[in-house]
Enzyme design. Structure first.
Site, PDB file in Angstrom:
ATOM      1  N   GLU A  47       0.914  -1.063   0.171  1.00 53.77           N
ATOM      2  CA  GLU A  47      -0.004  -0.243   0.064  1.00 53.77           C
ATOM      3  C   GLU A  47       0.775   1.075   0.045  1.00 53.77           C
ATOM      4  O   GLU A  47       1.037   1.537  -1.039  1.00 53.77           O
ATOM      5  CB  GLU A  47      -0.796  -0.112   1.249  1.00 53.77           C
ATOM      6  CG  GLU A  47      -2.352   0.631   1.055  1.00 53.77           C
ATOM      7  CD  GLU A  47      -3.378   0.030   1.713  1.00 53.77           C
ATOM      8  OE1 GLU A  47      -4.411   0.893   1.641  1.00 53.77           O
ATOM      9  OE2 GLU A  47      -3.216  -1.062   2.007  1.00 53.77           O
ATOM     10  N   GLU A  90      -2.071   0.015  13.509  1.00 53.51           N
ATOM     11  CA  GLU A  90      -3.294   0.554  12.582  1.00 53.51           C
ATOM     12  C   GLU A  90      -4.578  -0.058  13.460  1.00 53.51           C
ATOM     13  O   GLU A  90      -5.544   0.838  13.234  1.00 53.51           O
ATOM     14  CB  GLU A  90      -3.319  -0.536  11.262  1.00 53.51           C
ATOM     15  CG  GLU A  90      -4.364  -0.381  10.493  1.00 53.51           C
ATOM     16  CD  GLU A  90      -4.401  -1.313   9.067  1.00 53.51           C
ATOM     17  OE1 GLU A  90      -3.650  -2.177   9.024  1.00 53.51           O
ATOM     18  OE2 GLU A  90      -4.811  -0.554   8.154  1.00 53.51           O
TER      19      GLU A  90
HETATM   20  C1  BGC Z   1      -5.323   1.942   4.480  1.00 53.48           C
HETATM   21  C2  BGC Z   1      -5.921   3.215   5.481  1.00 53.48           C
HETATM   22  C3  BGC Z   1      -6.815   4.034   4.892  1.00 53.48           C
HETATM   23  C4  BGC Z   1      -7.999   2.852   4.483  1.00 53.48           C
HETATM   24  C5  BGC Z   1      -9.066   3.641   3.886  1.00 53.48           C
HETATM   25  C6  BGC Z   1      -6.419   1.388   4.126  1.00 53.48           C
HETATM   26  O1  BGC Z   1      -6.200   0.272   3.588  1.00 53.48           O
HETATM   27  O2  BGC Z   1      -4.281   1.510   5.214  1.00 53.48           O
HETATM   28  O3  BGC Z   1      -5.050   3.566   6.550  1.00 53.48           O
HETATM   29  O4  BGC Z   1      -7.299   5.227   5.364  1.00 53.48           O
HETATM   30  O5  BGC Z   1      -7.548   2.019   3.662  1.00 53.48           O
HETATM   31  O6  BGC Z   1     -10.335   3.114   4.519  1.00 53.48           O
END
Ligand code: BGC
Length: 927
Positions: free
Chosen positions: A509, A780
């Site tokens: 990501e 997270e």
């Molecule tokens: C990310 C987040 C992001 C989110 C959106 C994720 O995959 O890691 O931090 O804001 O997607 O919902």
């Protein structure tokens, strides 16, 4: 004459000194000078002596250091010259402001003659104080312009012609040329950019410590070039230029779909060297089709996947003069135009720290693991010996599983793997030192395999890499777990500020997720100087915004049109510039982003229509809020319509203020009207007559209260409902959108003890739960590692995601108590309002503002409250101390009544408010 008490004491001392010195017959030069304010930290566009900027009217700032209390600048004078010598003599000035009566000491806009490409100017400043003092002229500083016009670019884009190499996956091309210098060089600059990433060498040396150049922007519209002063890198006679290209964000795989070629499928280089000779002539060396191309030892290097490097394929001397490149391929000139070129704006990415591993472990699966002791972002440098063809493989992981093996499932598709094949230097007896080039890893543990020899801790170094921002602040208190939380916040910032603000640095990501960024931005500002970092990133909002006004979920946008316009994410378009304005007094970012902000609000106006309720899919909601598997309580889900409408109101209210700041009265009126309509709609739809919100969640109350959506007469009720909910659960239930402000809202609405309860809680869910589990970064999810020791869903379980670290703003702002005065941005007036807690003996914070160092440090000892405060010159502060009566407040041993420089303003909720000027203060409350 010094009027302050302190000042007169000092004069008294000086007088005695003066007499003493007269007696021995010497007049010390420092006697007068030490009374004067001095000027430090001259910066242009937030940078010290920047080279290659393209801001046509740069902004200047300086800091004032003065021993005197209450120092306020009365006037300033700036002078600027092409030559440092002339500047210091005050001759041949390009711009001389004369004495300007103004307190402004930052964001002062250059207003002299138009600046030309490549022009370097030197500047200095002198100031006068309201106390009648004056500084000397400051030391000189400079800035240098880059290439301002397309026609300044004579170089051609070139692409390597490497047809023969397609069998090998993704080898990094190398390019070279030579040129001759026949005259004496006065100055030389290189302007360089690429499709993909580049590493730039001259005569066998890497030219800069900048990494991941040219950075990540919306390449099709904005491509940065870097400017290097290479005057001392070139030599008379033959010189060689070598460049390595890497896939990077331009061409390499990005996202969970591993999408390749996001901006193009060919790597390319644009390079121009401008040389000035002492005889007044000049010359330009360009990238053109005379350059040759080949591949070298980097067989693969990609952001997510790591690097494969075969040192046996190194071509010695390829970047030095005289190398025989006859067998190399040609390059092709391409006409990509120069329209999108811009100067580099954010802070450069660099190695900022080296970490030695703290442990070597043997994993149950046989892996040798080195523990860096810190979840970090960057790469491993190895220093090892090996015979030609021997190999070492490094796999990077954030965490060990419960058996003690590295856990990589949460990396999803990202390989984070580095393979190095030894060249066998000195028959395998010489050390080979290796670091990857165009890939970074998020990791604490590195598992080493394939290497036949012994490896010690000394052979492995973690190189920490991020945008090299100046550290701005720190928070500390008497609770070691909270201090670890603060460290985790700072490491989360470091790991996720790599040219763009990313969600996470390890899995497939690493994207500029806007929601994460907006919620963390105020905390980021406390910890690092992020002004130019965000200024650069925000411009990509403009570049990538859709014509209907929607803002993509990630900036730069590589997800496409179906991924745009989410509440709390897209609002970053307004919230981040506002945060920069508030923290640095920067109105230019507001001007620059204004149309983009308007576009976003217009889009919301359009989709909400007459209802003003955002009920058409507001996005991610309160992402990753507390959830359970109980059938009667699935968790703290906040209605998305409520969240969407709350953010619609919030962004509109910020835009209304911004319109006023920019003097756009008509717009401000329209937005005020819109605010009224949204607020009415919100209150009708989501708030009952007793102050209950349609979603009875912590986040709903936090958003409604902090965005000022609750009617005055229901605020107490709504705050009580929030407090009741916190007491009922005894823990936080908020996700990405509610977490930032829950403690602040509780504190400001009369429940600081509950805010502290949330802070000190150690069980899941809480900020300290991960700390008790050994976290060295912010996770997270509240339960990345669940209480039973198992991991959360591998599909989304980053251990380095800064969003929940947004509580850091409250640690600085309300616990140590350094906060912005919204009415006086940039910390021109500072709010010092610390909050004590029974669990804490002390708390303190320092923050280096654009005016200079602010600090607030309180202690509670045997019911005696002390507070040490530092207020920078040219600012004032409102200090809140826990006392009702003036008589109970002492400063440096004296009742404040007796000190003219401290003004008792009033008392609010059991606290006295004191207005003070710059200086250092030691308050005690005696009862
Ligand atoms: C990310 C987040 C992001 C989110 C959106 C994720 O995959 O890691 O931090 O804001 O997607 O919902």
């Amino acid at each position: 004459m010094k009027k302050t008490k302190n000042g007169s004491i000092r004069l008294g001392n000086r007088f005695l000194m003066f007499i003493a010195i007269l007696q021995i017959g010497l007049i010390p030069p420092f006697l007068k000078a030490s009374d004067l304010p001095t000027i430090t930290n001259l910066r242009t566009e937030y940078k010290t002596n920047p080279v290659g900027i393209d801001v046509k009217l740069p902004r200047l700032s300086w800091e004032i250091v003065s021993d005197q209390r209450n120092f306020i600048q009365k006037a300033y004078q700036i002078r600027i010259s092409d030559s440092k010598k002339d500047l210091l003599r005050g001759k041949n000035l390009l711009w001389d402001t004369g004495k300007i009566t103004s307190e402004q000491s930052n964001q002062v806009v250059y207003n002299g003659a138009a600046l030309k490409s490549r022009q370097r100017v030197y500047w200095q400043v002198k100031i006068w104080g309201k106390d009648g003092s004056a500084s000397q002229w400051s030391k000189s500083a400079f800035w240098e312009m880059g290439l301002l016009n397309q026609k300044d670019w004579q170089a051609s884009w070139i692409e390597p012609q490497l047809n023969g190499d397609t069998a090998i996956p993704n080898p990094s091309p190398i390019l070279r040329t030579e040129f001759e210098i026949k005259k004496s060089v006065k100055s030389a600059r290189a302007y360089v950019t690429s499709h993909g990433l580049y590493e730039f060498h001259i005569n066998g040396n890497k030219i800069s410590d900048q990494l991941f150049t040219p950075g990540w922007t919306s390449y099709k519209k904005r491509l940065q070039y870097q400017t290097y002063n290479i005057t001392h890198n070139i030599q008379s006679g033959i010189n060689a230029i070598g460049v390595i290209l890497g896939n990077g964000w331009y061409k390499g795989p990005l996202t969970w779909d591993q999408r390749k070629n996001n901006y193009g499928d060919k790597l390319g280089l644009l390079l121009q060297i401008d040389i000035e000779y002492y005889d007044g002539t000049s010359e330009i060396i360009n990238s053109d089709s005379k350059w040759k191309s080949s591949t070298g030892p980097i067989r693969m290097s990609d952001i997510y996947d790591g690097e494969i490097y075969d040192a046996r394929l190194e071509q010695d001397g390829w970047d030095k003069p005289g190398y025989n490149d006859k067998s190399w391929n040609n390059t092709a000139e391409k006409d990509y135009g120069k329209e999108v070129l811009i100067a580099s704006e954010g802070p450069a990415v660099r190695v900022t720290e080296s970490l030695k591993p703290i442990k070597k472990l043997k994993a149950p699966n046989g892996n040798l693991i080195f523990d860096l002791g810190q979840n970090m972002v960057g790469w491993i440098q190895i220093k090892l010996r090996g015979s030609a063809g021997e190999k070492i493989t490094l796999k990077h992981a954030e965490i060990l599983d419960k058996d003690g093996n590295i856990y990589t499932e949460n990396l999803r598709g990202a390989q984070q793997k580095v393979e190095y094949t030894f060249r066998g230097r000195g028959e395998g007896k010489d050390e080979e030192v290796f670091e990857p080039h165009f890939s970074f890893q998020g990791f604490r543990y590195v598992a080493v395999s394939d290497y036949p020899g012994e490896i010690s801790l000394d052979n492995i170094t973690g190189k920490v890499i991020h945008s090299d921002m100046t550290p701005a602040g720190n928070f500390e208190c008497s609770d070691s777990l909270v201090n670890q939380l603060q460290k985790n916040i700072q490491w989360g910032l470091r790991g996720n500020f790599l040219d763009v603000p990313t969600d996470c640095p390890q899995r497939d990501e690493r994207l500029g997720w806007t929601g994460d960024a907006q919620t963390f931005a105020p905390t980021a500002c406390f910890n690092m100087d992020v002004a130019s970092f965000y200024t650069k990133w925000m411009k990509d909002f403009i570049a990538d915004q859709y014509p209907d006004g929607r803002i993509p979920h990630v900036i730069p946008d590589i997800l496409g049109i179906n991924n745009a316009g989410a509440a709390g994410w897209a609002d970053a378009a307004v919230i981040v510039p506002w945060t920069v304005y508030q923290n640095y007094g920067d109105t230019r970012i507001l001007e620059h982003q204004y149309e983009s902000m308007k576009g976003w609000i217009n889009y919301l106006k359009l989709i909400t229509g007459d209802s003003y309720i955002w009920n058409k899919g507001a996005g991610f909601g309160d992402w990753l809020a507390f959830a359970t598997t109980n059938s009667d309580y699935p968790g703290a889900t906040t209605d998305k319509d409520l969240i969407g409408t709350a953010f619609f109101y919030h962004s509109t209210s910020l835009l209304q203020k911004i319109a006023l700041i920019l003097g756009k009265e008509q717009d401000a009126k329209e937005y005020a009207e819109l605010m009224k309509n949204i607020k009415n709609a919100f209150q009708k739809e989501f708030i009952t007559q007793t102050g209950r919100l349609a979603s009875n969640t912590q986040t709903a109350y936090v958003l409604a209260l902090s965005f000022d959506l609750v009617p005055e007469n229901l605020k107490v009720n709504a705050a009580k409902r929030l407090a009741d909910d916190v007491m009922k659960f005894e823990h936080i239930t908020t996700g990405f959108l509610g977490t930032q402000s829950i403690c602040k809202v509780l504190t400001d609405n009369g429940y600081p003890d509950l805010a502290f309860m949330l802070l000190f809680r150690k069980q899941y869910p809480s900020w300290l739960y991960p700390v008790t589990r050994g976290a060295t970064t912010i996770w997270e999810r509240w339960d990345g590692i669940k209480p039973d020791g198992t991991f959360q869903d591998k599909g989304m379980n980053s251990f380095n995601h800064y969003a929940y670290g947004a509580v850091g703003k409250w640690l600085y702002g309300s616990v140590a108590g350094i906060d912005l005065d919204p009415a006086d941005p940039g910390y021109k007036n500072i709010i010092i309002n610390p909050h004590t807690a029974k669990e804490l003996k002390y708390a303190k914070a320092e923050y280096h503002s654009i005016y200079g160092e602010i600090s607030s440090s309180w202690k509670m000892e045997n019911a005696l409250f002390t507070l040490d405060v530092q207020v920078p010159a040219n600012t004032t502060a409102d200090v809140f101390v826990p006392a009702v009566l003036k008589e109970d407040i002492y400063e440096s041993g004296k009742q404040i009544d007796k000190l003219k420089e401290i003004r008792f303003v009033n008392s609010i909720d059991g606290k006295a408010v004191l207005h003070i000027g710059s200086g250092k203060y030691h308050f005690e409350i005696k009862k």
